[in-house]
Design an enzyme around this catalytic site. Sequence first.
Site, PDB file in Angstrom:
ATOM      1  N   SER A   1      -6.833   2.228  -8.051  1.00 54.23           N
ATOM      2  CA  SER A   1      -7.478   0.920  -9.056  1.00 54.23           C
ATOM      3  C   SER A   1      -7.335   0.911 -10.460  1.00 54.23           C
ATOM      4  O   SER A   1      -6.886   0.532 -11.344  1.00 54.23           O
ATOM      5  CB  SER A   1      -9.595   0.835  -8.830  1.00 54.23           C
ATOM      6  OG  SER A   1      -9.369  -0.220  -7.211  1.00 54.23           O
TER       7      SER A   1
ATOM      8  N   SER B   1     -11.780  -7.326  -6.020  1.00 58.03           N
ATOM      9  CA  SER B   1     -12.807  -8.419  -6.407  1.00 58.03           C
ATOM     10  C   SER B   1     -13.015  -7.470  -7.992  1.00 58.03           C
ATOM     11  O   SER B   1     -13.595  -8.259  -8.329  1.00 58.03           O
ATOM     12  CB  SER B   1     -13.738  -8.607  -5.563  1.00 58.03           C
ATOM     13  OG  SER B   1     -13.240  -9.159  -4.818  1.00 58.03           O
ATOM     14  N   GLU B   2     -13.044  -5.966  -7.379  1.00 62.91           N
ATOM     15  CA  GLU B   2     -14.297  -5.575  -8.490  1.00 62.91           C
ATOM     16  C   GLU B   2     -13.331  -5.441  -9.837  1.00 62.91           C
ATOM     17  O   GLU B   2     -13.772  -4.797 -10.829  1.00 62.91           O
ATOM     18  CB  GLU B   2     -15.230  -3.789  -8.301  1.00 62.91           C
ATOM     19  CG  GLU B   2     -15.552  -3.913  -7.096  1.00 62.91           C
ATOM     20  CD  GLU B   2     -15.566  -4.246  -5.293  1.00 62.91           C
ATOM     21  OE1 GLU B   2     -14.615  -4.641  -5.957  1.00 62.91           O
ATOM     22  OE2 GLU B   2     -16.447  -4.574  -4.699  1.00 62.91           O
TER      23      GLU B   2
ATOM     24  N   GLU C   1      -3.242  -6.466  -4.872  1.00 66.25           N
ATOM     25  CA  GLU C   1      -3.348  -6.883  -6.470  1.00 66.25           C
ATOM     26  C   GLU C   1      -5.053  -6.813  -6.976  1.00 66.25           C
ATOM     27  O   GLU C   1      -4.647  -7.305  -7.897  1.00 66.25           O
ATOM     28  CB  GLU C   1      -2.710  -7.672  -5.944  1.00 66.25           C
ATOM     29  CG  GLU C   1      -1.557  -7.676  -5.079  1.00 66.25           C
ATOM     30  CD  GLU C   1      -0.526  -8.818  -5.825  1.00 66.25           C
ATOM     31  OE1 GLU C   1      -0.336  -9.535  -6.434  1.00 66.25           O
ATOM     32  OE2 GLU C   1       0.668  -9.105  -4.404  1.00 66.25           O
TER      33      GLU C   1
ATOM     34  N   THR D   1       3.352  -2.769   0.806  1.00 68.42           N
ATOM     35  CA  THR D   1       4.268  -4.017   1.369  1.00 68.42           C
ATOM     36  C   THR D   1       5.382  -3.406   1.273  1.00 68.42           C
ATOM     37  O   THR D   1       6.552  -3.347   0.456  1.00 68.42           O
ATOM     38  CB  THR D   1       3.436  -4.945   0.813  1.00 68.42           C
ATOM     39  OG1 THR D   1       1.718  -4.565   0.709  1.00 68.42           O
ATOM     40  CG2 THR D   1       4.120  -6.062   1.302  1.00 68.42           C
TER      41      THR D   1
END
Length: 392
Positions: free
Chosen positions: A132, A374-375, A371, A160
């Site tokens: 993050s 949510s935080e 990507e 990915t």
Amino acid sequence: MDLHLNEEHVMIRDAARDFAQNEIAPVAAHYDETGEFPLPIIRKMGEMGFMGIEMPEEYGGAGMDAIAYVLAMEEIAKADVAVSTIMSVNNSLYCHGIYTFGDEEQRQEWLVPITTGEQIGAYALTEPMSGSDAGTMRTRAVLSEDGSHYIINGRKSWITSGPVANRLVLFAVTDPDARPKHRGITAFLIDTSKPGFTPGKEEPKLGIRASATCEIMFDDYKCPVENVLGKPGQGFKIAMTVLDAGRIGIASQALGVAEAAYEASVVYARERIAFGRPIGEFQMIQQKIADMKTRIEASRLLIYQAALAKQEAKKTGKRFTTEAAMAKLFASETAMFVTHQAVQIHGGMGYSKELPIERYFRDAKITEIYEGASEIQRMVIARNELGLRGSC
Ligand code: CAA
């Protein structure tokens, strides 16, 4: 907001729907079970223009707009989220960045093999100790004495398509003394066939199992200076700009899987008999159906709003960070809510591998994580609304 789809939008949505339902849905359980990379599907999607939807035709793309992209993404994800993940990384994280920040030579050389599906693209930002907080990466790129190339050393994780990617956009530190430190990060175009690049062990995952994910290692990898994307020190901004586009793609895949789970639930609620009547006649099931449908339609509106803002940005250059973050946040949490309810409505059958419901539930979870979790989306939205600067 004008939601009328033009002829081109209807055409790509219908083509994606036909392909997804006829050629992806029937084999999705097989790819989930085996974890095999769905290369034949990706090649066909490249031929059909799904691997570079917004890229101009001169770079092998379909030359369509941001609404066309979200419509196609939703249809592909409805059949298989794993396939839509590969599509999303090629379109948004790889092509969008190179088209936006690359020079003409780079566009010609680096876009065409990916937009046509001949090769697979990837995006390498995350590291074992930097997820993050992307600005804290450690992978280093040092300019050679003669100034002709950078020597890259380090490790990236959770990449990915990493095990199969032919090309990738990599972010590495070129100036460790820069302050703020994100201004010392540079973006590079990497050919994975060159010495010094090694893909690591594939990650065993809860969902999107057909989308291959691994660590990648750089060991004295030589990257020519011509392969710097944008300017040295501009890498973090490139990474963030690209993620704004990427998050709209992830929101669309979340919408697709939510719709798949919802449609199956409506059919089941009409057909499944309990206590002498279809379970859809019970208020507790009706409440679930109403909440699922409402959240799905709200997600769609946020996604269209974000896609329109992205389309507008092509003319104005205006950022669409908040719109993209809101669409991803709401759609991914909706996907989790809807697939959870779908398992509950289906009862034991929702838990069984005989139906795709449990796969939808497992696949939906990643949309709340990759990507930008949510935080992070909440942090981005709140900072932008409050006019706060970050911590980097
Ligand atoms: N567009 C352009 N520039 C941006 C930007 C944006 N959306 N967001 C930030 N910036 C710029 C800022 O303007 C600032 O630049 P200057 O100081 O030069 O003006 C710089 O970037 C730093 O910004 P912040 O101070 O806000 O940075 P921060 O470190 O505090 O926080 C963050 C940034 C939003 C938390 C960011 O680190 C972030 O998004 N983290 C999540 C990372 C992420 O999404 N990782 C996903 C990995 S990829 C993946 O999952 C793909 C896959 O394989 C499917």
